[in-house]
Design a protein around this motif. Sequence first.
Motif, PDB file in Angstrom:
ATOM      1  N   ALA A 114      50.858  69.849  48.927  1.00 31.48           N
ATOM      2  CA  ALA A 114      51.536  68.764  49.631  1.00 31.48           C
ATOM      3  C   ALA A 114      52.325  69.301  50.828  1.00 31.48           C
ATOM      4  O   ALA A 114      52.306  68.712  51.916  1.00 31.48           O
ATOM      5  CB  ALA A 114      52.459  68.014  48.677  1.00 31.48           C
ATOM      6  N   ASN A 134      55.517  61.878  40.929  1.00 30.14           N
ATOM      7  CA  ASN A 134      56.812  61.220  40.797  1.00 30.14           C
ATOM      8  C   ASN A 134      56.897  60.024  41.741  1.00 30.14           C
ATOM      9  O   ASN A 134      56.254  59.994  42.780  1.00 30.14           O
ATOM     10  CB  ASN A 134      57.938  62.195  41.141  1.00 30.14           C
ATOM     11  N   ALA A 173      61.086  72.511  44.696  1.00 25.13           N
ATOM     12  CA  ALA A 173      59.955  72.476  43.757  1.00 25.13           C
ATOM     13  C   ALA A 173      60.196  73.428  42.588  1.00 25.13           C
ATOM     14  O   ALA A 173      59.912  73.096  41.426  1.00 25.13           O
ATOM     15  CB  ALA A 173      58.659  72.836  44.478  1.00 25.13           C
ATOM     16  N   LEU A 191      58.161  71.683  39.412  1.00 22.67           N
ATOM     17  CA  LEU A 191      56.980  70.903  39.769  1.00 22.67           C
ATOM     18  C   LEU A 191      55.730  71.762  39.679  1.00 22.67           C
ATOM     19  O   LEU A 191      55.801  72.994  39.749  1.00 22.67           O
ATOM     20  CB  LEU A 191      57.113  70.368  41.201  1.00 22.67           C
ATOM     21  N   ASP A 192      54.587  71.111  39.523  1.00 25.82           N
ATOM     22  CA  ASP A 192      53.317  71.813  39.517  1.00 25.82           C
ATOM     23  C   ASP A 192      53.179  72.598  40.825  1.00 25.82           C
ATOM     24  O   ASP A 192      53.202  72.029  41.916  1.00 25.82           O
ATOM     25  CB  ASP A 192      52.168  70.810  39.382  1.00 25.82           C
ATOM     26  N   LYS A 193      53.050  73.910  40.691  1.00 25.53           N
ATOM     27  CA  LYS A 193      53.093  74.784  41.860  1.00 25.53           C
ATOM     28  C   LYS A 193      51.968  74.496  42.848  1.00 25.53           C
ATOM     29  O   LYS A 193      52.206  74.442  44.069  1.00 25.53           O
ATOM     30  CB  LYS A 193      53.038  76.246  41.395  1.00 25.53           C
ATOM     31  N   LYS A 194      50.772  74.302  42.355  1.00 23.39           N
ATOM     32  CA  LYS A 194      49.636  74.075  43.253  1.00 23.39           C
ATOM     33  C   LYS A 194      49.760  72.729  43.963  1.00 23.39           C
ATOM     34  O   LYS A 194      49.569  72.635  45.182  1.00 23.39           O
ATOM     35  CB  LYS A 194      48.316  74.134  42.491  1.00 23.39           C
ATOM     36  N   LYS A 195      50.099  71.684  43.217  1.00 20.63           N
ATOM     37  CA  LYS A 195      50.222  70.362  43.836  1.00 20.63           C
ATOM     38  C   LYS A 195      51.358  70.335  44.849  1.00 20.63           C
ATOM     39  O   LYS A 195      51.224  69.759  45.932  1.00 20.63           O
ATOM     40  CB  LYS A 195      50.449  69.297  42.756  1.00 20.63           C
ATOM     41  N   ALA A 196      52.466  70.968  44.499  1.00 22.36           N
ATOM     42  CA  ALA A 196      53.602  71.007  45.426  1.00 22.36           C
ATOM     43  C   ALA A 196      53.231  71.789  46.681  1.00 22.36           C
ATOM     44  O   ALA A 196      53.508  71.348  47.809  1.00 22.36           O
ATOM     45  CB  ALA A 196      54.815  71.635  44.744  1.00 22.36           C
ATOM     46  N   LYS A 234      53.352  63.372  45.560  1.00 22.56           N
ATOM     47  CA  LYS A 234      52.040  63.956  45.263  1.00 22.56           C
ATOM     48  C   LYS A 234      52.043  64.830  44.017  1.00 22.56           C
ATOM     49  O   LYS A 234      50.988  65.292  43.593  1.00 22.56           O
ATOM     50  CB  LYS A 234      51.541  64.742  46.480  1.00 22.56           C
ATOM     51  N   THR A 235      53.215  65.022  43.438  1.00 22.81           N
ATOM     52  CA  THR A 235      53.276  65.721  42.143  1.00 22.81           C
ATOM     53  C   THR A 235      53.521  64.738  41.005  1.00 22.81           C
ATOM     54  O   THR A 235      53.940  65.126  39.914  1.00 22.81           O
ATOM     55  CB  THR A 235      54.377  66.799  42.143  1.00 22.81           C
ATOM     56  N   MET A 260      55.987  65.683  48.850  1.00 24.91           N
ATOM     57  CA  MET A 260      55.782  66.639  47.768  1.00 24.91           C
ATOM     58  C   MET A 260      56.060  66.004  46.406  1.00 24.91           C
ATOM     59  O   MET A 260      55.277  66.156  45.455  1.00 24.91           O
ATOM     60  CB  MET A 260      56.689  67.850  47.979  1.00 24.91           C
TER      61      MET A 260
END
Length: 452
Positions: free
Chosen positions: A299, A135, A286, A291-296, A132-133, A129
């Motif tokens: 993932a 980091n 997250a 963190l970006d909600k959709k990307k997290a 893919k966000t 996660m």
Amino acid sequence: MYFKGQKFFVAGMSVSGESSARFLLERGAEVYIYDDVISDAVSAIMNDLKELGAHVVSADSLDSAVQKCDILVISPGIPIDTALPIAFRKQGKPIIGEEELAAMFLRATSVAVTGTNGKTTTVTMLGEMLNKTGNKCVACGNNGNPLIREVEDLTFNDFAVLEISSFQLETLSSLRPHIAVITNISEDHLNRHYNMENYVFLKSKILRNLRESEFAVLNYDDPTVRGFAANTKAKVVYFSIQSKVDGAYYENGSLYFRGEKFFEVNDLTISGVHNVYNALACVAVAGILKLDKKKAGDAICAFKGVRHRIEKIREVNGVTYIDDSKGTNVDATLKAVQSMKVPTVLMLGGKDKGDDYSPLFEGLNSSTVVHAVIYGENRFKMLNAAIKSGFTSFSLCSEFKAAFSLAEFTAKPGQAVLLSPASASFDGFSNYEERGKAFKELVEKINEVNQN
């Protein structure tokens, strides 16, 4: 810590011990290495370290080396109440583990995960996660990738997601994670920690150094874990399936963080209630890190699980074979059994860890398990628990291969064979990974036989 002025005694040539010795030697420390079980692999490691300048300690020179050395670096597999650490303690010398040595030099933001079950899955999921966000993140610790290997390459801008076991917590005092996650607490490792009070205390140690600027992510549905909130200075963020908590929660088929929907449970690739809990812990992290909600969410949903944890190997002759070698305690095995949707033949047994097996067989009475093959060193203890619990559909044998053959013979087309031993592997294997590999090799040989 000044390396060149002190002598280090590194005990146990496991992956953590070897990595600690290399770390110290690279920094000019004088290092003494020792292992009381000398296999071919251990001998090779010790020879490599000797070429780098380490002193190999034999049983005959052990007392002399203890007198010479200033600090004991102990592998997590060595209990702190055995002769070697006691000898150091009597002389007032510090005893640390690899994780403690690494924590002294950790610059990255750390997210530490402990608990009885779900640690490896949650740590791996968190690592994916975070990466893919956008980091840079490394998953390490008790998952087989020691923190000491990674600590020098991790900067202040990076993340270290750490799996922390109760064994490591025995010697860990410097770690101050930004976020500490506790997944759950159930009976485990009582052969080492003696009682639940000691075990619970060790798990709570992960919160000890947290300040008001850090976060404790706690499983609200576990009464013991929920109770840790009263004794931490950190901001408490809960996760729950059963309640709408201040944190991450399940509601109407979806996972939320403080009112914001992340995704629907049906979007998860991995199944089982236990994995919903793991996902909720990740949602909580997250949310804390913004963190970006959709990307997290993407993932987490794309995560395919970890090896040896309810891992489908293949279907052979209509029977599905599933490797849950990582199920080394009663609670983990019950969770694996609860995830099964078809009649199941269960392989149980191994090295006893002091668990009470009665809840296991009581749970099997109302599960999809149609037969249990009980094997290993603790088979008679399991047998007694099965009889007392009224579970009577079982076979008994001593060896792993024989247990597999019995399970293969018993399972019918449309059923499954599940290896989830509720026990440690050390009566026949070096670790649960080796046990899972042996299971997979036996499954693969079924095809070879049938094709001839």
